[in-house]
Design a protein around this motif. Structure first.
Motif, mmCIF file in Angstrom:
data_model
loop_
_atom_site.group_PDB
_atom_site.id
_atom_site.type_symbol
_atom_site.label_atom_id
_atom_site.label_comp_id
_atom_site.label_asym_id
_atom_site.label_seq_id
_atom_site.Cartn_x
_atom_site.Cartn_y
_atom_site.Cartn_z
ATOM 1 N N PRO A 10 0.833 -1.206 0.000
ATOM 2 C CA PRO A 10 0.000 0.000 0.000
ATOM 3 C C PRO A 10 0.869 1.258 0.000
ATOM 4 O O PRO A 10 1.888 1.317 0.694
ATOM 5 N N GLY A 11 0.458 2.225 -0.804
ATOM 6 C CA GLY A 11 1.237 3.444 -0.959
ATOM 7 C C GLY A 11 2.259 3.389 -2.070
ATOM 8 O O GLY A 11 2.850 4.416 -2.427
ATOM 9 N N LYS A 39 -8.985 8.954 -9.466
ATOM 10 C CA LYS A 39 -8.632 10.313 -9.887
ATOM 11 C C LYS A 39 -7.587 10.901 -8.948
ATOM 12 O O LYS A 39 -7.708 10.816 -7.716
ATOM 13 N N GLY A 40 -6.540 11.474 -9.534
ATOM 14 C CA GLY A 40 -5.471 12.048 -8.740
ATOM 15 C C GLY A 40 -4.378 11.061 -8.367
ATOM 16 O O GLY A 40 -3.316 11.466 -7.896
ATOM 17 N N ARG A 41 -4.645 9.768 -8.577
ATOM 18 C CA ARG A 41 -3.635 8.753 -8.261
ATOM 19 C C ARG A 41 -3.132 8.023 -9.506
ATOM 20 O O ARG A 41 -1.974 7.617 -9.562
ATOM 21 N N PHE A 42 -3.999 7.834 -10.478
ATOM 22 C CA PHE A 42 -3.656 7.096 -11.701
ATOM 23 C C PHE A 42 -3.560 8.068 -12.872
ATOM 24 O O PHE A 42 -4.295 9.053 -12.937
ATOM 25 N N LEU A 46 -1.065 3.420 -4.255
ATOM 26 C CA LEU A 46 -1.959 2.268 -4.386
ATOM 27 C C LEU A 46 -2.573 1.878 -3.053
ATOM 28 O O LEU A 46 -1.937 1.972 -1.986
ATOM 29 N N LYS A 47 -3.813 1.437 -3.142
ATOM 30 C CA LYS A 47 -4.581 1.029 -1.974
ATOM 31 C C LYS A 47 -4.935 -0.448 -2.087
ATOM 32 O O LYS A 47 -4.909 -1.025 -3.173
ATOM 33 N N LEU A 48 -5.299 -1.023 -0.952
ATOM 34 C CA LEU A 48 -5.691 -2.428 -0.959
ATOM 35 C C LEU A 48 -6.814 -2.680 -1.965
ATOM 36 O O LEU A 48 -6.821 -3.715 -2.653
ATOM 37 N N GLU A 49 -7.728 -1.735 -2.064
ATOM 38 C CA GLU A 49 -8.879 -1.909 -2.943
ATOM 39 C C GLU A 49 -8.553 -1.752 -4.423
ATOM 40 O O GLU A 49 -9.439 -1.933 -5.271
ATOM 41 N N VAL A 81 -2.248 -5.502 -4.247
ATOM 42 C CA VAL A 81 -1.759 -4.529 -3.264
ATOM 43 C C VAL A 81 -1.934 -5.164 -1.886
ATOM 44 O O VAL A 81 -3.058 -5.433 -1.461
ATOM 45 N N SER A 82 -0.825 -5.405 -1.237
ATOM 46 C CA SER A 82 -0.869 -6.105 0.045
ATOM 47 C C SER A 82 0.358 -5.767 0.859
ATOM 48 O O SER A 82 1.455 -5.573 0.304
#
Length: 117
Positions: free
Chosen positions: A14-15, A65-68, A86-89, A115-116
């Motif tokens: 994550p992150g 939005k804002g991350r990818f 990145l997030k778990l979801e 993501v783990s």
């Protein structure tokens, strides 16, 4: 023969960040808008990002939005998805798709992003 081949998936904390690539062949790449979709286990496939044939317009799902960032390199017949924070979801199989008005759509076979921690 039309082909869309995704790559770049893997395991990330994550992150973290990953860059997905989709290599296209067998059609006039610049005439097609390109999309990234994802499908998480037990969920429906969802649209993540879209880029027009010329690469001048992009759209994103609110969840990314804002991350990818979606981008393309038409001389190389490539489309990319830069994924940050990145997030778990975000765990899912990611697919690229080519689409153009009046023409059939094309799909790749997907690349798995996990993501783990």
């Amino acid at each position: 023969q039309v082909q869309l081949v995704e790559s770049g998936g893997g395991l990330v904390q994550p992150g973290g960040s990953l860059r997905l690539s989709c290599a296209a062949s067998g059609f006039t790449f610049s005439m097609y808008a390109m999309r990234w979709y994802r499908q998480a286990p037990g969920k429906e496939r969802e649209l993540v990002a879209t880029i027009t044939g010329a690469g001048t317009v992009t759209n994103y799902a609110d969840s990314v939005k804002g991350r990818f960032t979606i981008s393309r390199d038409n001389p190389k017949n490539m489309v990319y998805l830069q994924m940050n924070s990145l997030k778990l979801e975000d765990t899912a199989v990611y697919y690229c798709k080519a689409l153009a008005p009046g023409r059939r759509d094309y799909w790749g076979k997907g690349t798995l992003v996990t993501v783990s921690s």
